[in-house]
Each structure stands twice: as C-alpha cells, then as structure tokens.
Design a protein around this motif. Structure first.
Motif, PDB file in Angstrom:
ATOM      1  N   ALA A  78      -3.053   4.304   1.264  1.00 58.70           N
ATOM      2  CA  ALA A  78      -3.102   5.348   2.295  1.00 58.70           C
ATOM      3  C   ALA A  78      -4.158   5.034   3.345  1.00 58.70           C
ATOM      4  N   PHE A  79      -5.337   4.619   2.910  1.00 57.65           N
ATOM      5  CA  PHE A  79      -6.408   4.337   3.868  1.00 57.65           C
ATOM      6  C   PHE A  79      -6.159   3.045   4.635  1.00 57.65           C
ATOM      7  N   LEU A  80      -5.525   2.066   3.991  1.00 57.92           N
ATOM      8  CA  LEU A  80      -5.156   0.846   4.701  1.00 57.92           C
ATOM      9  C   LEU A  80      -4.106   1.156   5.770  1.00 57.92           C
ATOM     10  N   GLY A  81      -3.136   2.003   5.422  1.00 57.00           N
ATOM     11  CA  GLY A  81      -2.121   2.390   6.392  1.00 57.00           C
ATOM     12  C   GLY A  81      -2.699   3.177   7.552  1.00 57.00           C
ATOM     13  N   THR A  82      -3.707   4.001   7.280  1.00 53.96           N
ATOM     14  CA  THR A  82      -4.332   4.795   8.336  1.00 53.96           C
ATOM     15  C   THR A  82      -5.231   3.937   9.226  1.00 53.96           C
ATOM     16  N   GLY A  83      -5.956   3.006   8.607  1.00 54.49           N
ATOM     17  CA  GLY A  83      -6.963   2.254   9.350  1.00 54.49           C
ATOM     18  C   GLY A  83      -6.480   0.975   9.999  1.00 54.49           C
ATOM     19  N   ALA A  84      -5.342   0.434   9.555  1.00 53.40           N
ATOM     20  CA  ALA A  84      -4.880  -0.861  10.066  1.00 53.40           C
ATOM     21  C   ALA A  84      -4.738  -0.914  11.584  1.00 53.40           C
ATOM     22  N   LEU A 177       1.015  -3.532   8.237  1.00 62.00           N
ATOM     23  CA  LEU A 177       1.094  -2.073   8.321  1.00 62.00           C
ATOM     24  C   LEU A 177       2.450  -1.560   7.850  1.00 62.00           C
ATOM     25  N   VAL A 178       3.518  -2.274   8.182  1.00 58.47           N
ATOM     26  CA  VAL A 178       4.848  -1.874   7.709  1.00 58.47           C
ATOM     27  C   VAL A 178       4.863  -1.822   6.182  1.00 58.47           C
ATOM     28  N   VAL A 179       4.284  -2.845   5.555  1.00 57.75           N
ATOM     29  CA  VAL A 179       4.224  -2.888   4.092  1.00 57.75           C
ATOM     30  C   VAL A 179       3.410  -1.711   3.558  1.00 57.75           C
ATOM     31  N   PHE A 180       2.238  -1.479   4.164  1.00 56.55           N
ATOM     32  CA  PHE A 180       1.380  -0.375   3.711  1.00 56.55           C
ATOM     33  C   PHE A 180       2.100   0.964   3.830  1.00 56.55           C
ATOM     34  N   GLN A 181       2.766   1.197   4.956  1.00 54.71           N
ATOM     35  CA  GLN A 181       3.384   2.501   5.181  1.00 54.71           C
ATOM     36  C   GLN A 181       4.596   2.730   4.275  1.00 54.71           C
ATOM     37  N   VAL A 182       5.348   1.668   3.999  1.00 57.94           N
ATOM     38  CA  VAL A 182       6.478   1.824   3.078  1.00 57.94           C
ATOM     39  C   VAL A 182       5.973   2.130   1.669  1.00 57.94           C
ATOM     40  N   LEU A 183       4.946   1.395   1.227  1.00 59.86           N
ATOM     41  CA  LEU A 183       4.361   1.676  -0.087  1.00 59.86           C
ATOM     42  C   LEU A 183       3.776   3.076  -0.134  1.00 59.86           C
ATOM     43  N   ARG A 184       3.123   3.463   0.938  1.00 55.12           N
ATOM     44  CA  ARG A 184       2.527   4.798   1.021  1.00 55.12           C
ATOM     45  C   ARG A 184       3.602   5.875   0.926  1.00 55.12           C
ATOM     46  N   ALA A 185       4.691   5.670   1.661  1.00 52.52           N
ATOM     47  CA  ALA A 185       5.793   6.633   1.626  1.00 52.52           C
ATOM     48  C   ALA A 185       6.398   6.727   0.229  1.00 52.52           C
ATOM     49  N   ARG A 186       6.542   5.590  -0.448  1.00 51.55           N
ATOM     50  CA  ARG A 186       7.097   5.590  -1.805  1.00 51.55           C
ATOM     51  C   ARG A 186       6.210   6.389  -2.759  1.00 51.55           C
ATOM     52  N   ARG A 187       4.899   6.194  -2.651  1.00 51.51           N
ATOM     53  CA  ARG A 187       3.980   6.939  -3.530  1.00 51.51           C
ATOM     54  C   ARG A 187       4.058   8.443  -3.245  1.00 51.51           C
ATOM     55  N   GLU A 188       4.123   8.798  -1.964  1.00 51.86           N
ATOM     56  CA  GLU A 188       4.226  10.214  -1.617  1.00 51.86           C
ATOM     57  C   GLU A 188       5.504  10.822  -2.176  1.00 51.86           C
TER      58      GLU A 188
END
Length: 216
Positions: A78-84, A177-188
């Motif tokens: 989540a923080f990597l996706g926000t900060g990237a 960032l695409v990778v981070f956001q997809v992983l983030r969305a999956r966790r959510e």
C-alpha cells in the motif's frame, strides 16, 4: 467485531498532516507560476491542490472501519503504491520538460488523470484509506465502471508524469507501480469479500481497472 471508535485514528492524523504539507507545497508552487505563461501547469497544480483538499476532508470525516488488514506485506504494498509516483521526478534523466509538444501532451494527460482522481475520490467519500480496510461497498459514479477507479486514475496521472519527464527511469517506476496497485487491489478485495455482504456480487459484475475489460 468493529474497531473501537474511541481509539485515536493514527492513520488519519498522519495522513492529514502529510496531505496538508503537500497542499502547502503546491500552494507555494502555484504562487510562483504565472498562469498566462504556463496555463496548463497552473491548472494541474490547482487540480492537485483540490485533490489534497478532498483527501483531508475525507480523512477528517472518516468513520471507523469494521476490519483492517494488519499484515505487514499488505501495508508495504500500500505504501509503495502510494509513494511510487513521487519517485518519478527523482529518477528522471533531466527533470521535467521545459516546453515542446510532448510537454503539452503530458500536461493534458495530467489534467485528465487528476480530474478522474477527483471524480473517484468524490464518490469514495469517507471510505478512504491507504491500507486495506473495510467500511462499505461503493458502487456509484466511477465505481460502477471499475472496482478501483482511483487507482486507474492515478495510473493515468503517472503516464502524464512519465511524459513530462525524461529518460527510462520514470517508465520503470510506472511499471513497478502497476504491479504494486494490482497487488494492493487484490489484498483489499480479499478483505472486502470476507467482510462486506454484497461485495462478491459487485466484484462479479464490475471490471477491476479498465472498463469492459474482464472481471478479474
């Protein structure tokens, strides 16, 4: 069991403080920009400021969540996706473009991305959170088109940042960032499926990031 509403929402305190700082930085930037000589730059700065104002308002009014994903890996993503996106100017070869057609295209894409972010944030309202948390199912506005319109809009905004900067570094960050956001969305979504009645049906009928592009 819901979270204790009497507890201090540390996430809210930290988020409001950081967003207020970013709002101030952009206000200073706007004050130093001549709107007639750099109209698109001024518009993107105003839209960015509006986004931070909405974020602050949403966090100040945010209600307690019913569940939070406390896994360190979920928070890291989540923080990597926000900060990237903030790393993009740092890895640019020559910084931001000063002029030319590509800089103009970048400014237009940035404006579109920021406008989409404002639309998504307005629909999300007080359900805002950096880390995965469950509150309620949002299915109106842009959330009727995709399950994660804010992430999709942020990715569009990042494309604008990449076009506005130079070198391959920004595009590498965008790919990460695409990778981070997809992983983030999956966790959510894993949290929301377990916690919120009706989310499974919403997930089944609504694409993830791109309208009319699958339901995965």
């Amino acid at each position: 069991m819901g979270e204790n509403p009497a507890r201090i929402d540390l996430g809210r305190v930290v988020a409001v403080t950081l967003f207020a700082i970013m709002l101030s930085v952009n206000a200073v930037r706007l004050a130093g920009t001549h709107p007639l000589s750099h109209p698109l730059s001024a518009i993107t700065t105003v839209l960015t400021m509006a986004f931070y104002v909405l974020l602050i308002w949403a966090y100040l009014r945010r209600s307690p969540s019913t569940r939070t994903d406390l896994r360190w890996s979920s928070w890291l993503v989540a923080f990597l996706g926000t900060g990237a996106p903030f790393a993009i100017p740092l890895v640019s070869r020559d910084g931001f473009r000063e002029g030319g057609s590509l800089a103009g295209i970048a400014a237009v894409v940035l404006c579109l991305g920021l406008a989409a972010m404002l639309w998504a944030l307005g629909a999300l309202g007080t359900n805002i959170s950096v880390v995965p948390q469950a509150r309620e199912v949002i299915s109106h506005g842009p959330y009727s088109l995709v399950r994660h319109p804010l992430y999709a809009a942020e990715l569009l905004n990042v494309v604008g940042l990449c076009l506005a900067t130079t070198g391959p570094g920004p595009w590498v960050v965008a790919g990460a960032l695409v990778v981070f956001q997809v992983l983030r969305a999956r966790r959510e979504e894993a949290l929301l499926l377990n916690e919120l009645p009706g989310y499974a049906a919403y997930k089944e009928r609504t694409p993830m990031l791109v309208p009319a592009f699958g339901r995965s």
